[in-house]
Design a protein around this motif. Structure first.
Motif, PDB file in Angstrom:
ATOM      1  N   ASP A 130      -3.707 -79.328 -51.248  1.00  0.00           N
ATOM      2  CA  ASP A 130      -4.531 -80.451 -51.378  1.00  0.00           C
ATOM      3  C   ASP A 130      -4.393 -81.146 -49.849  1.00  0.00           C
ATOM      4  O   ASP A 130      -4.899 -82.256 -50.083  1.00  0.00           O
ATOM      5  CB  ASP A 130      -4.205 -81.229 -52.362  1.00  0.00           C
ATOM      6  CG  ASP A 130      -2.623 -81.589 -52.790  1.00  0.00           C
ATOM      7  OD1 ASP A 130      -1.930 -81.191 -51.395  1.00  0.00           O
ATOM      8  OD2 ASP A 130      -2.105 -82.208 -53.421  1.00  0.00           O
ATOM      9  N   TRP A 131      -3.812 -80.706 -48.909  1.00  0.00           N
ATOM     10  CA  TRP A 131      -3.714 -81.395 -47.785  1.00  0.00           C
ATOM     11  C   TRP A 131      -4.961 -82.096 -47.232  1.00  0.00           C
ATOM     12  O   TRP A 131      -4.763 -83.359 -46.523  1.00  0.00           O
ATOM     13  CB  TRP A 131      -3.022 -80.839 -46.621  1.00  0.00           C
ATOM     14  CG  TRP A 131      -3.613 -79.787 -45.923  1.00  0.00           C
ATOM     15  CD1 TRP A 131      -3.260 -78.383 -46.414  1.00  0.00           C
ATOM     16  CD2 TRP A 131      -4.604 -79.614 -45.110  1.00  0.00           C
ATOM     17  NE1 TRP A 131      -4.075 -77.374 -45.526  1.00  0.00           N
ATOM     18  CE2 TRP A 131      -4.666 -78.400 -44.717  1.00  0.00           C
ATOM     19  CE3 TRP A 131      -5.216 -80.675 -44.321  1.00  0.00           C
ATOM     20  CZ2 TRP A 131      -6.001 -78.017 -43.814  1.00  0.00           C
ATOM     21  CZ3 TRP A 131      -6.109 -80.349 -43.430  1.00  0.00           C
ATOM     22  CH2 TRP A 131      -6.578 -78.861 -43.259  1.00  0.00           C
ATOM     23  N   ALA A 132      -6.172 -81.509 -47.367  1.00  0.00           N
ATOM     24  CA  ALA A 132      -7.230 -82.051 -47.091  1.00  0.00           C
ATOM     25  C   ALA A 132      -8.026 -82.896 -48.162  1.00  0.00           C
ATOM     26  O   ALA A 132      -9.117 -83.041 -47.776  1.00  0.00           O
ATOM     27  CB  ALA A 132      -8.237 -81.065 -46.334  1.00  0.00           C
ATOM     28  N   GLY A 133      -7.360 -82.907 -49.362  1.00  0.00           N
ATOM     29  CA  GLY A 133      -8.215 -83.377 -50.376  1.00  0.00           C
ATOM     30  C   GLY A 133      -8.427 -82.500 -51.429  1.00  0.00           C
ATOM     31  O   GLY A 133      -8.193 -81.291 -51.308  1.00  0.00           O
ATOM     32  N   LEU A 134      -8.752 -83.010 -52.471  1.00  0.00           N
ATOM     33  CA  LEU A 134      -9.281 -82.172 -53.803  1.00  0.00           C
ATOM     34  C   LEU A 134     -10.583 -82.280 -53.409  1.00  0.00           C
ATOM     35  O   LEU A 134     -11.495 -82.787 -53.247  1.00  0.00           O
ATOM     36  CB  LEU A 134      -9.109 -83.032 -55.017  1.00  0.00           C
ATOM     37  CG  LEU A 134      -7.498 -83.114 -55.415  1.00  0.00           C
ATOM     38  CD1 LEU A 134      -7.292 -84.099 -56.742  1.00  0.00           C
ATOM     39  CD2 LEU A 134      -6.659 -81.834 -55.504  1.00  0.00           C
ATOM     40  N   LEU A 135     -11.338 -80.836 -53.796  1.00  0.00           N
ATOM     41  CA  LEU A 135     -12.545 -80.662 -53.351  1.00  0.00           C
ATOM     42  C   LEU A 135     -13.282 -79.974 -54.409  1.00  0.00           C
ATOM     43  O   LEU A 135     -13.526 -78.751 -54.904  1.00  0.00           O
ATOM     44  CB  LEU A 135     -12.903 -79.311 -52.130  1.00  0.00           C
ATOM     45  CG  LEU A 135     -12.231 -79.942 -50.965  1.00  0.00           C
ATOM     46  CD1 LEU A 135     -12.755 -78.879 -49.837  1.00  0.00           C
ATOM     47  CD2 LEU A 135     -12.681 -81.312 -50.595  1.00  0.00           C
ATOM     48  N   GLU A 136     -13.987 -80.945 -55.142  1.00  0.00           N
ATOM     49  CA  GLU A 136     -15.065 -80.403 -56.276  1.00  0.00           C
ATOM     50  C   GLU A 136     -16.401 -79.981 -55.518  1.00  0.00           C
ATOM     51  O   GLU A 136     -16.562 -80.287 -54.313  1.00  0.00           O
ATOM     52  CB  GLU A 136     -15.448 -81.553 -57.239  1.00  0.00           C
ATOM     53  CG  GLU A 136     -14.645 -81.546 -58.624  1.00  0.00           C
ATOM     54  CD  GLU A 136     -14.918 -80.113 -59.262  1.00  0.00           C
ATOM     55  OE1 GLU A 136     -16.047 -79.592 -58.757  1.00  0.00           O
ATOM     56  OE2 GLU A 136     -14.579 -79.816 -60.262  1.00  0.00           O
ATOM     57  N   VAL A 137     -17.120 -79.299 -56.267  1.00  0.00           N
ATOM     58  CA  VAL A 137     -18.328 -78.678 -55.731  1.00  0.00           C
ATOM     59  C   VAL A 137     -19.267 -79.802 -55.219  1.00  0.00           C
ATOM     60  O   VAL A 137     -19.913 -79.616 -54.206  1.00  0.00           O
ATOM     61  CB  VAL A 137     -19.178 -77.862 -56.761  1.00  0.00           C
ATOM     62  CG1 VAL A 137     -19.592 -78.605 -57.920  1.00  0.00           C
ATOM     63  CG2 VAL A 137     -20.225 -77.077 -56.032  1.00  0.00           C
ATOM     64  N   ARG A 138     -19.388 -81.203 -55.495  1.00  0.00           N
ATOM     65  CA  ARG A 138     -20.264 -81.982 -55.010  1.00  0.00           C
ATOM     66  C   ARG A 138     -19.782 -82.286 -53.646  1.00  0.00           C
ATOM     67  O   ARG A 138     -20.275 -82.660 -52.591  1.00  0.00           O
ATOM     68  CB  ARG A 138     -20.271 -83.261 -55.822  1.00  0.00           C
ATOM     69  CG  ARG A 138     -21.208 -84.184 -55.064  1.00  0.00           C
ATOM     70  CD  ARG A 138     -21.681 -85.418 -55.924  1.00  0.00           C
ATOM     71  NE  ARG A 138     -22.838 -86.147 -55.345  1.00  0.00           N
ATOM     72  CZ  ARG A 138     -23.491 -87.057 -55.834  1.00  0.00           C
ATOM     73  NH1 ARG A 138     -23.395 -87.251 -57.125  1.00  0.00           N
ATOM     74  NH2 ARG A 138     -24.318 -87.858 -55.034  1.00  0.00           N
ATOM     75  N   ASP A 139     -18.326 -82.367 -53.175  1.00  0.00           N
ATOM     76  CA  ASP A 139     -17.928 -82.944 -52.082  1.00  0.00           C
ATOM     77  C   ASP A 139     -18.206 -81.730 -51.103  1.00  0.00           C
ATOM     78  O   ASP A 139     -18.274 -81.875 -49.898  1.00  0.00           O
ATOM     79  CB  ASP A 139     -16.242 -82.787 -52.066  1.00  0.00           C
ATOM     80  CG  ASP A 139     -15.689 -83.640 -53.172  1.00  0.00           C
ATOM     81  OD1 ASP A 139     -16.130 -84.950 -52.871  1.00  0.00           O
ATOM     82  OD2 ASP A 139     -15.013 -83.474 -54.174  1.00  0.00           O
ATOM     83  N   VAL A 140     -18.368 -80.580 -51.585  1.00  0.00           N
ATOM     84  CA  VAL A 140     -18.660 -79.386 -50.657  1.00  0.00           C
ATOM     85  C   VAL A 140     -19.900 -79.196 -50.372  1.00  0.00           C
ATOM     86  O   VAL A 140     -20.449 -78.949 -49.262  1.00  0.00           O
ATOM     87  CB  VAL A 140     -18.079 -78.062 -51.356  1.00  0.00           C
ATOM     88  CG1 VAL A 140     -18.454 -76.843 -50.316  1.00  0.00           C
ATOM     89  CG2 VAL A 140     -16.752 -78.014 -51.416  1.00  0.00           C
TER      90      VAL A 140
END
Ligand code: TNX
Length: 507
Positions: A408-418
C-alpha cells in the motif's frame, strides 16, 4: 442430482447492448437493428492463407471449439465464409493494429492490415458472443452475434503489462495463461522482470550460474526456477501469436543480489553475498568500476537480444541506492551503448532520466506525482515516456485494507483510481506526442499463486488497457463501470479469479 435444463433464451443476453459494452471502448461501433447471425455446427473460419493469419484463425477456432463443441475448421481460402478473416485497406483504419468487423445475417468479417489487427478484431468478436463463449467446456448456445460493425484502432502504440517473475517464479504454463488473459484486452507488450535480488530467471550460456544458482530460490525461500532458452523462445513465440511483444528486463546496477551471489567478481568487494529471500530493496549493486561488469553486461545483453525479436531491452536502473549519483551516471553512460550495440532500444525505469540520452530510449515513469522535471528534461533530449504511475497503475497495490496480498506504499487502488486519469496529460512537461503508452506492473513480493495474480489484474488491468487503447473522448467513469460489469460473467465463465469491486454493479 437431476440434470440442469438449459436456460430458455429467446433473445440472447448479449443481443441488445453488445456493441455498447466493449472493453476497451472502440473508436466506432453500431448495432444493426433486427440483424443477427448464429454460429452453428457447420460454421467454418475462412482466412487469408498467410501463416500469421492462419495462426489468428486457429486461436479463434480453439476458443470457439472449447465453448461450442463444434468443429470450426480453419479453411485457408480467404473467400466469403460465415467467419472470414482477411487483409484489406479499404474501410480499415490506417493503423497497423486497426481493424474493421462486420456482422451481417450471413456471418462475420474481420478485415485488417496486419495479423495484429486481425487478432484484436477476433478479441472484439469474443465480446460480441454470449459470455459462455469463454467457458472451457461445451455449452448449448445459441451462439448468436448481433448484427453491426466496429471500426477500431489504438490511441497509444504501447499497452503493457509487467510480471515480476524474480520475486516469485512462475512456470511457463502460467506465463502462457497470463498472455491469454492480457491479450483479451488488446494489451500488446508483456514486460518480464527477469532478474532481481531474489532470483535470476533466464539462462545465460556464458554465465551459467546466474540461472542455475542465482535462480534456485525466491522470496520466502521457495525453490524458485528459471527459463531455459527454449522455454523463453516458447513464451516469445506464443506471445507473438497473440499480437504481444515481449520486453525483457535485466535490472542493473541495483536489484542484483542474485547475480552477485552467483559470481563474486561482479560484486564491489569481490565477495559473494548469501542468497536473498527477503523483500527489502536497494541494498545490492554491481561493481560499477570493474571491466568485468561491462564484459558481463555485454554477454547478457547479447544473449537476451538474440532471444528478442521485439525492439526493446529494459535495463531497470531503479533504486540503486548503494551507487553514488556520479557513478550511476557513468555506469548508465556505458551500459546504454551496450544495449544499442545489440540493435535494441533502451528502456529503463525513470531513474535513468538524467543520464546520457540514447537513441529513441523509453523512460518508464513509476512515480506518484504528476511532475518530474528530470523526466520532462529527458523528453526534451528525445526520450519517450511509458507511464506506470504507482498510484494509478501498480497492480501490486491493494484494492482495500482487506485485500489478502499486495502493498500500500503508493495507496490503495480501487478500479476507479486506476481508470480515472489521462495518460496524454498526466505528467507536466510531457506532451501526449512523447507518451509511448501505459503499462501496469505486477510486483510479486507477496503474490505467490496464479489465482492471486489474477485477483490483482482483474478488474484493474482492463482499465489500464482501455486508457491505452480507447480514444481520449470515450473516457467516462460511469460508462466504463457499466461496461466493466458486463465483463464479470465472462471472467466467471473463463474461471478467472477477480476482485468483486464494490464500485461496480456486477450482474
Ligand atoms: C518498487 S517500482 C520497485 C520494486 C518493488 C515495488 C513494490 C520499481 C521500479 N521498483 O522493486 O517490487 O516497488 O511495489
Amino acid at each position: 442430482m437431476p440434470p440442469v435444463a438449459p436456460r430458455p433464451r429467446s433473445v440472447p443476453s448479449n443481443e441488445l447492448s453488445a456493441y455498447a459494452d466493449l472493453v476497451p471502448a472502440p473508436v466506432g461501433a453500431e448495432p444493426t437493428a433486427g440483424v443477427h447471425w448464429t454460429l452453428s455446427a457447420t460454421t467454418a473460419i475462412h482466412t487469408h492463407p498467410a501463416p500469421v493469419a492462419v495462426a489468428v484463425a486457429e486461436h479463434l477456432a480453439a476458443v470457439l471449439r472449447r465453448a461450442t463443441g463444434h468443429p470450426l475448421p480453419v479453411v485457408p481460402d480467404d473467400g466469403p465464409g460465415p467467419i472470414r478473416l482477411h487483409f484489406a485497406r479499404d474501410g480499415v483504419p490506417e493503423h497497423s493494429e486497426g481493424y474493421r468487423l462486420d456482422v451481417t445475417a450471413d456471418g462475420v468479417t474481420v478485415a485488417a492490415r496486419t495479423a495484429a489487427g486481425l487478432f484484436h478484431g477476433t478479441q472484439t468478436l469474443r465480446q460480441l458472443l454470449p459470455a459462455e463463449v469463454e467457458s472451457g467446456t461445451a455449452g448449448p448456445g445459441p451462439w448468436t452475434v448481433p448484427g453491426g460493425y466496429v471500426v477500431d484502432r489504438p490511441r497509444f502504440a504501447y499497452r503493457g503489462a509487467m510480471l515480476d517473475v524474480a520475486r516469485h517464479f512462475r512456470p511457463v504454463a502460467d506465463i502462457l495463461r497470463f498472455i491469454d488473459l492480457i491479450s483479451l484486452y488488446k494489451i500488446n507488450h508483456l514486460h518480464l522482470h527477469l532478474t532481481d535480488d531474489q532470483g535470476w530467471r533466464i539462462a545465460i550460456d556464458n554465465w551459467p550460474l546466474l540461472a542455475e544458482y542465482g535462480g534456485a530460490s525466491e522470496v520466502g525461500g521457495g525453490p524458485g526456477g528459471h527459463y531455459s532458452k527454449a522455454d523463453y523462445r516458447r513464451i516469445v513465440e506464443y506471445a507473438a501469436t497473440r499480437a504481444i511483444t515481449v520486453v525483457p528486463e535485466i535490472d542493473v546496477p541495483g536489484h542484483t543480489n542474485a547475480a552477485l551471489a552467483a559470481y563474486a567478481e561482479l560484486s564491489p568487494d569481490r565477495t559473494s553475498p548469501p542468497v536473498y529471500t527477503g523483500t527489502e530493496v536497494g541494498f545490492s549493486a554491481l561493481a560499477v568500476h570493474s571491466e568485468t561488469t561491462y564484459d558481463f553486461l555485454h554477454d547478457v545483453f547479447t544473449e537476451i537480444a538474440a532471444l528478442t525479436p521485439g525492439p526493446y531491452l529494459h535495463v531497470g536502473g531503479d533504486e540503486a541506492f548503494k551507487v553514488p549519483a556520479a557513478d550511476y551516471a557513468t555506469f548508465m553512460a556505458r551500459t546504454q551503448p551496450l544495449v544499442v550495440a545489440t540493435g535494441k532500444t533502451v528502456m529503463g525505469w525513470h531513474q535513468l532520466a538524467d543520464t546520457a540520452h540514447s537513441p529513441g530510449r523509453v523512460i518508464q515513469f513509476w512515480g506518484t506525482s504528476d511532475r518530474d522535471d528530470t523526466v520532462a528534461d529527458a523528453v526534451t533530449r528525445g526520450a519517450r515516456v511509458l507511464l506506470s504511475p504507482a498510484n494509478r497503475a501498480y497492480l501490486d497495490m491493494k484494492y482495500a485494507t482487506d485485500t489478502p496480498v499486495g502493498h500500500d506504499w503508493a495507496g490503495l487502488l480501487e478500479v476507479r483510481d486506476v481508470y480515472d486519469w489521462d495518460p496524454g496529460s498526466f505528467l507536466a512537461g510531457v506532451p501526449e506526442s512523447a507518451v509511448l503508452g501505459v503499462e501496469a506492473p505486477l510486483w510479486t513480493e507477496s503474490v505467490t499463486t496464479m489465482a492471486e495474480v489474477e485477483l490483482m489484474l482483474f478488474p484493474r488491468l482492463p482499465a489500464i488497457a482501455e486508457l491505452g487503447w480507447s480514444p481520449a473522448g470515450t473516457r467516462d467513469w460511469a460508462g466504463f463501470a457499466r461496461r466493466l460489469a458486463a465483463q464479470g460473467p465472462r471472467w466467471s465463465a473463463a474461471g478467472i479469479t477477480f476482485h468483486r469491486s464494490p464500485q461496480i454493479s456486477w450482474p
